[in-house]
Design a protein around this motif. Structure first.
Motif, PDB file in Angstrom:
ATOM      1  N   VAL A  44       0.820  -1.213   0.000  1.00  0.00           N
ATOM      2  CA  VAL A  44       0.000   0.000   0.000  1.00  0.00           C
ATOM      3  C   VAL A  44       0.853   1.262   0.000  1.00  0.00           C
ATOM      4  N   LYS A  45       1.836   1.340   0.891  1.00  0.00           N
ATOM      5  CA  LYS A  45       2.619   2.572   1.036  1.00  0.00           C
ATOM      6  C   LYS A  45       3.330   3.010  -0.245  1.00  0.00           C
ATOM      7  N   PRO A  46       3.947   2.101  -1.013  1.00  0.00           N
ATOM      8  CA  PRO A  46       4.598   2.558  -2.256  1.00  0.00           C
ATOM      9  C   PRO A  46       3.652   3.244  -3.227  1.00  0.00           C
ATOM     10  N   TYR A  47       2.399   2.770  -3.314  1.00  0.00           N
ATOM     11  CA  TYR A  47       1.449   3.390  -4.233  1.00  0.00           C
ATOM     12  C   TYR A  47       0.797   4.622  -3.620  1.00  0.00           C
ATOM     13  N   ALA A  48       0.642   4.626  -2.301  1.00  0.00           N
ATOM     14  CA  ALA A  48       0.154   5.831  -1.637  1.00  0.00           C
ATOM     15  C   ALA A  48       1.167   6.968  -1.786  1.00  0.00           C
ATOM     16  N   ASN A  49       2.455   6.621  -1.761  1.00  0.00           N
ATOM     17  CA  ASN A  49       3.496   7.637  -1.941  1.00  0.00           C
ATOM     18  C   ASN A  49       3.402   8.298  -3.309  1.00  0.00           C
ATOM     19  N   LEU A  50       3.013   7.525  -4.335  1.00  0.00           N
ATOM     20  CA  LEU A  50       2.851   8.100  -5.673  1.00  0.00           C
ATOM     21  C   LEU A  50       1.760   9.163  -5.680  1.00  0.00           C
ATOM     22  N   LEU A  51       0.638   8.864  -5.026  1.00  0.00           N
ATOM     23  CA  LEU A  51      -0.459   9.831  -4.976  1.00  0.00           C
ATOM     24  C   LEU A  51      -0.089  11.037  -4.116  1.00  0.00           C
ATOM     25  N   GLU A  52       0.655  10.815  -3.044  1.00  0.00           N
ATOM     26  CA  GLU A  52       1.116  11.942  -2.229  1.00  0.00           C
ATOM     27  C   GLU A  52       1.951  12.909  -3.068  1.00  0.00           C
ATOM     28  N   ASP A  53       2.896  12.356  -3.834  1.00  0.00           N
ATOM     29  CA  ASP A  53       3.737  13.208  -4.689  1.00  0.00           C
ATOM     30  C   ASP A  53       2.899  13.938  -5.733  1.00  0.00           C
ATOM     31  N   ALA A  54       1.898  13.229  -6.277  1.00  0.00           N
ATOM     32  CA  ALA A  54       1.046  13.846  -7.307  1.00  0.00           C
ATOM     33  C   ALA A  54       0.251  15.020  -6.731  1.00  0.00           C
ATOM     34  N   TYR A  55      -0.345  14.843  -5.569  1.00  0.00           N
ATOM     35  CA  TYR A  55      -1.120  15.922  -4.946  1.00  0.00           C
ATOM     36  C   TYR A  55      -0.214  17.090  -4.556  1.00  0.00           C
TER      37      TYR A  55
END
Length: 445
Positions: A330-341
């Motif tokens: 979960v965390k690796p893909y959540a990190n992608l969305l964090e960077d995007a936002y």
């Protein structure tokens, strides 16, 4: 009559307000999905779509119940997670800016909530390693940006890429009007695995697909070798069998038994006897192949194989599985969305130096207990303040002169105020009697 005029006037106001708000919603340059049947792009630019297998094959493969389970695990957990917009400067609140950012994130466009929007983007990242959304500016001070999800397979990277021109075209899309180009500000492309030699990475679904393909190719090669070589078994009809009997039995077995599942019955012997002529093991029943298939898919994500194969698990084991899913998947893909936002919303609005988007991860009971003990020990040792302790466990800070003091500093202030150890008084205790206070207030001493 007067009431009717008022109602008509109010209705007219609503219509005009709706028309004004509609004009505030920006148009999208992109097409949301592949409506034009382009599974490969015939241009001078390199496509982000894997050629073998095609993106349509990967999407169909991702619908398999075994493959879809880890995909849903990521989407469901991230969609349910809370988030916070944290000030980078301690002590500042930035309430107005945070409210504006949350309005964009919670309502990216007029048709979707954050959960629906993120689920679509994550599905493309996990399946194709190509998630994308368009960022459009609006003339609405309460909602200055709109986010439109795009089929990641329709997006191409402009090659060669210019790393120096912030307004240069980085992406393109083919539609019925030809090629549409986007700058890095207008379109966000999310990929977990990035390389210098190509603009897209390697998705978990593609890894699982390749694992299974390699295995099947190996099995096919083995079957081919077996079919072209001498069999490892033979059947002996006994020393009394003639050549004619051997030929008849061979013909009977090939025509009547092989491939039918029938039980061969032969006569001419004394008594009733049975002989095993094929395997009844787990391998022959394909149970091991099914478990191997699950193992290959789980390894590609990664995802705990025990969650998909029926095994008994106690509470601690279940918590361990959940911790592994959160940390490794979960965390690796959540990190992608964090960077995007952070890049396409907070930085785009000019708040990147003061605010930051972060998901909030919920600890399991074991981790909560360890965290509680660690914070209590730190507070008792005097290394953190009571407000730091309260903030760490999710409580609001106290409004107190002592709440932001730690350890010895807090004790010294309290001792000084109470007159302990000779501070501000006679002996060891400060005189707080009414007579003393009255005398001081009258200026007598």
């Amino acid at each position: 009559m007067k009431g009717g005029v008022i109602r008509l006037f109010e209705k007219l106001k609503k219509v005009l307000a709706s028309a004004i708000n509609f004009k505030k919603i920006p148009d999208s340059k992109s097409i949301p999905t592949d409506n034009f049947g382009y599974n490969t792009f015939k241009t001078q630019y390199k496509s982000t779509i894997p050629r073998n297998p095609t993106y349509r094959q990967l999407r169909e493969f991702a619908k398999n119940p075994i493959v879809s389970q880890p995909i849903e695990a990521v989407k469901d957990r991230i969609a349910k997670m809370s988030y916070e917009i944290k000030p980078k400067i301690r002590g500042r609140k930035y309430s107005k800016q945070i409210k504006l950012i949350k309005n964009i994130i919670d309502n990216p466009n007029i048709d979707q909530t954050r959960r629906k929007f993120e689920a679509m983007i994550l599905d493309d990242i996990l399946t194709l390693d190509a998630g994308a959304f368009e960022v459009c500016k609006a003339n609405d001070p309460n909602h200055p940006l709109y986010l439109y999800p795009i089929d990641g397979a329709t997006v191409q990277h402009v090659i060669p890429m210019d790393y120096t021109d912030i307004d240069g075209y980085k992406y393109m899309q083919i539609n019925d009007n030809g090629n549409t180009y986007f700058t890095r500000r207008e379109l966000c492309f999310l990929s977990k695995n990035n390389f210098t030699h190509k603009p897209f990475g390697l998705s978990p679904v593609l890894k699982a697909y390749d694992y299974i393909r390699y295995y099947i190719e190996g099995v096919d090669k083995t079957n081919e070798d077996v079919s072209t070589k001498t069999s490892g078994m033979l059947i002996n009809l006994g020393e009394t069998a003639t050549s004619d009997e051997v030929d008849k039995f061979r013909e009977y077995f090939m025509n009547e038994i092989e491939g039918t599942g029938r039980i061969p019955i032969v006569g001419g012997t004394k008594g009733l006897d049975t002989k095993q002529i094929r395997s009844f093991t787990e391998d022959a029943l394909y149970q091991s192949w099914f478990n191997l298939l699950i193992t290959m898919v789980c390894s590609a994500f990664p995802y705990p194989v025990e969650k998909m194969i029926n095994v008994s698990a106690d509470r601690s084991t279940t918590e361990d599985f959940e911790t592994r899913i959160i940390d490794e998947l979960v965390k690796p893909y959540a990190n992608l969305l964090e960077d995007a936002y952070n890049t396409h919303i907070i930085n785009a609005l000019g708040f990147g130096d003061i605010l930051e988007f972060k998901y909030v991860y919920e600890d399991n009971e074991n981790l909560k207990t360890k965290k509680w003990d660690r914070l209590n020990n730190a507070f008792i040792a005097g290394t953190i303040t009571i407000n730091e302790w309260r903030e760490s466990v999710g409580l609001n800070p106290l409004i107190s002169d002592y709440a932001n003091l730690a350890g010895d500093e807090r004790k010294a202030v309290i001792n000084k105020e109470l007159g302990m150890n000779g501070f501000n008084g006679v002996g060891n205790i400060k005189d707080t009697s009414d007579a003393k206070n009255k005398k001081v207030s009258e200026g007598g001493g």
